[in-house]
Motif scaffolding. Structure first.
Motif, PDB file in Angstrom:
ATOM      1  N   ASP A   1     108.538  55.880  58.728  1.00  0.00           N
ATOM      2  CA  ASP A   1     108.811  55.052  57.555  1.00  0.00           C
ATOM      3  C   ASP A   1     109.322  53.674  57.967  1.00  0.00           C
ATOM      4  OD1 ASP A   1     108.005  57.065  55.881  1.00  0.00           O
ATOM      5  OD2 ASP A   1     110.043  57.753  55.400  1.00  0.00           O
ATOM      6  N   HIS A   2     110.201  53.646  58.971  1.00  0.00           N
ATOM      7  CA  HIS A   2     110.735  52.363  59.445  1.00  0.00           C
ATOM      8  C   HIS A   2     109.610  51.497  60.017  1.00  0.00           C
ATOM      9  CE1 HIS A   2     113.824  49.660  61.218  1.00  0.00           C
ATOM     10  NE2 HIS A   2     112.840  49.424  62.079  1.00  0.00           N
ATOM     11  N   ILE A   3     108.761  52.097  60.836  1.00  0.00           N
ATOM     12  CA  ILE A   3     107.663  51.344  61.457  1.00  0.00           C
ATOM     13  C   ILE A   3     106.712  50.799  60.407  1.00  0.00           C
ATOM     14  CG2 ILE A   3     105.617  51.576  62.930  1.00  0.00           C
ATOM     15  CD1 ILE A   3     107.283  53.620  64.590  1.00  0.00           C
ATOM     16  N   ASN A   4     106.347  51.632  59.457  1.00  0.00           N
ATOM     17  CA  ASN A   4     105.404  51.182  58.429  1.00  0.00           C
ATOM     18  C   ASN A   4     106.023  50.169  57.457  1.00  0.00           C
ATOM     19  OD1 ASN A   4     103.324  52.717  59.468  1.00  0.00           O
ATOM     20  ND2 ASN A   4     103.668  54.438  58.088  1.00  0.00           N
ATOM     21  N   THR A   5     107.357  50.146  57.383  1.00  0.00           N
ATOM     22  CA  THR A   5     108.047  49.181  56.527  1.00  0.00           C
ATOM     23  C   THR A   5     108.234  47.842  57.233  1.00  0.00           C
ATOM     24  OG1 THR A   5     109.240  50.934  55.356  1.00  0.00           O
ATOM     25  CG2 THR A   5     110.160  48.698  55.230  1.00  0.00           C
ATOM     26  N   PHE A   6     108.705  47.879  58.489  1.00  0.00           N
ATOM     27  CA  PHE A   6     109.086  46.648  59.183  1.00  0.00           C
ATOM     28  C   PHE A   6     108.090  46.215  60.260  1.00  0.00           C
ATOM     29  CE2 PHE A   6     113.121  48.445  57.667  1.00  0.00           C
ATOM     30  CZ  PHE A   6     113.649  47.347  56.997  1.00  0.00           C
ATOM     31  N   GLY A   7     107.189  47.088  60.667  1.00  0.00           N
ATOM     32  CA  GLY A   7     106.257  46.740  61.732  1.00  0.00           C
ATOM     33  C   GLY A   7     105.164  45.810  61.263  1.00  0.00           C
ATOM     34  N   SER A   8     104.385  45.345  62.221  1.00  0.00           N
ATOM     35  CA  SER A   8     103.317  44.389  61.909  1.00  0.00           C
ATOM     36  C   SER A   8     101.936  44.986  62.124  1.00  0.00           C
ATOM     37  CB  SER A   8     103.478  43.147  62.792  1.00  0.00           C
ATOM     38  OG  SER A   8     103.394  43.477  64.162  1.00  0.00           O
ATOM     39  N   GLY A   9     101.863  46.307  62.350  1.00  0.00           N
ATOM     40  CA  GLY A   9     100.560  46.939  62.531  1.00  0.00           C
ATOM     41  C   GLY A   9      99.947  46.659  63.885  1.00  0.00           C
ATOM     42  N   HIS A  10     100.754  46.316  64.862  1.00  0.00           N
ATOM     43  CA  HIS A  10     100.257  45.939  66.190  1.00  0.00           C
ATOM     44  C   HIS A  10     100.221  47.147  67.117  1.00  0.00           C
ATOM     45  CE1 HIS A  10      99.824  43.899  70.007  1.00  0.00           C
ATOM     46  NE2 HIS A  10      99.762  42.719  69.426  1.00  0.00           N
ATOM     47  N   THR A  11     101.348  47.475  67.765  1.00  0.00           N
ATOM     48  CA  THR A  11     101.405  48.580  68.727  1.00  0.00           C
ATOM     49  C   THR A  11     102.720  49.315  68.594  1.00  0.00           C
ATOM     50  OG1 THR A  11     100.032  47.333  70.299  1.00  0.00           O
ATOM     51  CG2 THR A  11     101.262  49.211  71.168  1.00  0.00           C
ATOM     52  N   ASP A  12     102.645  50.637  68.475  1.00  0.00           N
ATOM     53  CA  ASP A  12     103.849  51.450  68.350  1.00  0.00           C
ATOM     54  C   ASP A  12     103.718  52.702  69.206  1.00  0.00           C
ATOM     55  OD1 ASP A  12     105.372  49.905  66.221  1.00  0.00           O
ATOM     56  OD2 ASP A  12     103.435  50.185  65.254  1.00  0.00           O
ATOM     57  N   VAL A  13     104.866  53.150  69.748  1.00  0.00           N
ATOM     58  CA  VAL A  13     104.894  54.185  70.795  1.00  0.00           C
ATOM     59  C   VAL A  13     105.798  55.328  70.374  1.00  0.00           C
ATOM     60  CG1 VAL A  13     105.554  54.661  73.194  1.00  0.00           C
ATOM     61  CG2 VAL A  13     104.511  52.452  72.594  1.00  0.00           C
ATOM     62  N   ILE A  14     105.383  56.551  70.676  1.00  0.00           N
ATOM     63  CA  ILE A  14     106.266  57.712  70.580  1.00  0.00           C
ATOM     64  C   ILE A  14     106.432  58.317  71.968  1.00  0.00           C
ATOM     65  CG2 ILE A  14     104.328  59.234  69.948  1.00  0.00           C
ATOM     66  CD1 ILE A  14     106.360  60.983  68.421  1.00  0.00           C
ATOM     67  N   VAL A  15     107.660  58.676  72.308  1.00  0.00           N
ATOM     68  CA  VAL A  15     107.939  59.405  73.547  1.00  0.00           C
ATOM     69  C   VAL A  15     108.429  60.794  73.146  1.00  0.00           C
ATOM     70  CG1 VAL A  15     109.205  59.450  75.726  1.00  0.00           C
ATOM     71  CG2 VAL A  15     108.591  57.253  74.678  1.00  0.00           C
ATOM     72  N   THR A  16     107.647  61.803  73.484  1.00  0.00           N
ATOM     73  CA  THR A  16     107.979  63.179  73.126  1.00  0.00           C
ATOM     74  C   THR A  16     107.208  64.140  74.013  1.00  0.00           C
ATOM     75  OG1 THR A  16     108.056  64.800  71.301  1.00  0.00           O
ATOM     76  CG2 THR A  16     106.152  63.328  71.372  1.00  0.00           C
ATOM     77  N   ALA A  17     107.755  65.343  74.181  1.00  0.00           N
ATOM     78  CA  ALA A  17     107.050  66.386  74.918  1.00  0.00           C
ATOM     79  C   ALA A  17     106.183  67.241  73.994  1.00  0.00           C
ATOM     80  CB  ALA A  17     108.056  67.279  75.653  1.00  0.00           C
ATOM     81  N   ASP A  18     106.281  66.995  72.692  1.00  0.00           N
ATOM     82  CA  ASP A  18     105.584  67.807  71.695  1.00  0.00           C
ATOM     83  C   ASP A  18     104.271  67.120  71.308  1.00  0.00           C
ATOM     84  OD1 ASP A  18     104.686  69.070  69.371  1.00  0.00           O
ATOM     85  OD2 ASP A  18     106.719  69.520  68.684  1.00  0.00           O
ATOM     86  N   ARG A  19     103.158  67.667  71.796  1.00  0.00           N
ATOM     87  CA  ARG A  19     101.863  67.056  71.538  1.00  0.00           C
ATOM     88  C   ARG A  19     101.535  67.003  70.049  1.00  0.00           C
ATOM     89  NH1 ARG A  19      97.152  66.229  74.539  1.00  0.00           N
ATOM     90  NH2 ARG A  19      95.296  65.996  73.222  1.00  0.00           N
ATOM     91  N   SER A  20     101.796  68.073  69.346  1.00  0.00           N
ATOM     92  CA  SER A  20     101.453  68.107  67.924  1.00  0.00           C
ATOM     93  C   SER A  20     102.235  67.050  67.155  1.00  0.00           C
ATOM     94  CB  SER A  20     101.715  69.493  67.336  1.00  0.00           C
ATOM     95  OG  SER A  20     103.096  69.816  67.398  1.00  0.00           O
ATOM     96  N   LYS A  21     103.482  66.828  67.555  1.00  0.00           N
ATOM     97  CA  LYS A  21     104.277  65.792  66.897  1.00  0.00           C
ATOM     98  C   LYS A  21     103.716  64.409  67.215  1.00  0.00           C
ATOM     99  CE  LYS A  21     108.658  66.522  66.414  1.00  0.00           C
ATOM    100  NZ  LYS A  21     110.119  66.667  66.663  1.00  0.00           N
ATOM    101  N   ALA A  22     103.267  64.221  68.454  1.00  0.00           N
ATOM    102  CA  ALA A  22     102.673  62.940  68.835  1.00  0.00           C
ATOM    103  C   ALA A  22     101.423  62.648  68.002  1.00  0.00           C
ATOM    104  CB  ALA A  22     102.342  62.941  70.318  1.00  0.00           C
ATOM    105  N   VAL A  23     100.599  63.670  67.788  1.00  0.00           N
ATOM    106  CA  VAL A  23      99.382  63.486  66.998  1.00  0.00           C
ATOM    107  C   VAL A  23      99.737  63.150  65.558  1.00  0.00           C
ATOM    108  CG1 VAL A  23      97.322  64.630  66.112  1.00  0.00           C
ATOM    109  CG2 VAL A  23      97.974  64.931  68.505  1.00  0.00           C
ATOM    110  N   ARG A  24     100.744  63.823  65.003  1.00  0.00           N
ATOM    111  CA  ARG A  24     101.172  63.521  63.630  1.00  0.00           C
ATOM    112  C   ARG A  24     101.685  62.086  63.534  1.00  0.00           C
ATOM    113  NH1 ARG A  24     104.088  68.260  63.897  1.00  0.00           N
ATOM    114  NH2 ARG A  24     106.036  67.206  63.348  1.00  0.00           N
TER     115      ARG A  24
END
Length: 439
Positions: free
Chosen positions: A325-348
């Motif tokens: 929600d924060h990214i979609n509110t304040f981001g510019s639609g450029h590049t965003d990263v998730i760091v996680t060991a959970d593949r399914s969460k990364a895909v979501r």
């Protein structure tokens, strides 16, 4: 410069460029590499003059860093050109082939856009990348760089033009604009220019979009995020966050905000603070962040700011949904990263973040045409039509429908007793004989 004349020449040159074979274009690129290497001393001397004047004029530190074009940058540019030469010719590629009826075939074939107008600030290496990508993709080009790089841009344009002429490219395929008034004039040349790509500040890009009828491809801001999830490997997260921010701060794919899951915050924040402190990064954070590490307070304005400097805002979030929600509110639609060991969460995360580039367990700095294997990039697009993300050659191409028949007429497929279309996929390229068997 007589801009009307230059645009007319570019339009004529674009027609000729669109029909050149790949070998001729590659020879021109090879000549450009040789010329850049031969003229290194003159190019760097011109750049030193631009740098000295820019420092005297008080140009901001991030723009000064972008302005520098030394021997290392020239070698990097030449490496990009050599990589581009190795790529197949993107023009004339059959994208699809369909049989409509016996001996009536429809092909979708890649073609150049035509004349590209590019307006950019500070970075002379952008001139090399843009001109080479346009050449390889068969497009003519009108360029306007920032006045702070005037000497560097002029010698680069002259070097590239002379080298391409030796390879028999048409006159006028590359034109360099040098005044602010010419930009305003260029925006009105919709008869000659097919696409404009602006590279600069939010206000600058908005101005271009509001003052032309020519289609505009680009992005206004690079407000990129790294989200560290509860399941993240924290050592990995520190490395990814630091590289995303610090590897090169004055670019649009550098991270500006770090989001941290509340369950990882107490263990992660002190470690990442120490790593950023060693790099000289000034941090600011939300109230939850400041309860864990002692840094100045962030405001809502920080979340929507592209620092392009050694500054970073940090926010602790309740969960991944809050991060998205924060990214979609304040981001510019450029590049965003998730760091996680959970593949399914990364895909979501990737499914839900509305950005051109979304990465899992890797730095935002990978958002780059050269690193994507595109040869280089003419810009970054957050548009949702035509091209998105780093724009390489594919963003400088459109397609053309080509139909081949043997006296077919629509009347035979209309009314009583109309013939039926077969609409059968073909597995051959445009230009293969009707009689040639399909593999």
């Amino acid at each position: 410069m007589d801009l009307q004349h230059a645009a007319r020449m570019a339009k004529t040159a674009a027609t000729r460029l669109s029909a050149l074979d790949g070998a001729t274009k590659n020879e021109a690129l090879t000549q450009i590499v040789k010329a850049l290497e031969a003229d290194t001393a003159a190019i760097t001397a011109a750049n030193r003059q631009d740098l000295a004047q820019a420092e005297k004029d008080g140009l901001a530190a991030p723009l000064l860093k972008r302005l520098r074009f030394d021997e290392a940058k020239i070698q990097e540019a030449c490496a990009g050109l050599r990589s581009l030469i190795q790529l197949p010719d993107p023009v004339g590629v059959t994208l699809s082939a369909l049989e409509l009826d016996r001996d009536l075939e429809l092909y979708k074939v890649s073609r150049p856009i035509g004349v590209i107008g590019v307006i950019f600030e500070s970075r002379p290496d952008a001139l090399v990348q843009i001109s080479s990508l346009c050449l390889k993709s068969g497009n003519a080009l009108l360029l306007k760089g920032g006045s702070e790089a005037a000497r560097t841009n002029r010698i680069l344009a002259d070097t590239i033009t002379a080298a391409a002429t030796r390879a028999h490219l048409p006159d006028g395929w590359l034109g360099l604009l040098e005044t602010r008034d010419e930009v305003t004039e260029m925006l009105a040349l919709d008869r000659f220019i097919d696409l404009i790509i602006p590279r600069g500040s939010n206000e600058f890009v908005r101005y271009i979009m509001d003052h032309t009828r020519i289609p505009v491809l680009g992005h206004a801001d690079g407000i990129c995020h790294v989200y560290v999830d509860r399941e993240a490997d924290l050592q990995m997260a520190v490395r990814v966050a630091v590289d995303s921010k610090c590897q090169y701060v004055a670019v649009c794919n550098a991270a500006e905000t770090l989001l941290v899951h509340q369950d990882a915050a107490r263990a992660f924040l002190p470690a990442v603070r120490d790593a950023f402190t060693q790099k000289g990064v000034a941090l600011r954070g939300c109230a939850a962040t400041r309860r864990i590490i002692d840094i100045p307070s962030a405001t809502d304005e920080d979340w929507r700011t592209e620092y392009l400097d050694l500054m970073l805002s940090i926010k602790v979030v309740a969960d991944m949904d809050a991060a998205v929600d924060h990214i979609n509110t304040f981001g510019s639609g450029h590049t965003d990263v998730i760091v996680t060991a959970d593949r399914s969460k990364a895909v979501r995360f990737m499914d839900r973040v509305d950005s051109a580039d979304v990465f899992w367990n890797c730095s935002s700095r990978f958002s780059d045409g050269f690193r994507y294997g595109l040869g280089a990039e003419v810009g970054i697009s957050t548009n949702k039509i035509h091209a998105r993300g780093p724009v390489g050659m594919e963003g400088l191409l459109i397609y053309q429908w080509r139909m081949m028949g043997k006296g077919h007429v629509v009347a035979d497929y209309s009314g009583e007793g109309a013939k039926a279309f077969t609409h059968k996929q073909l597995h051959k390229r445009f230009g293969q004989s009707h009689a040639e068997p399909t593999p």
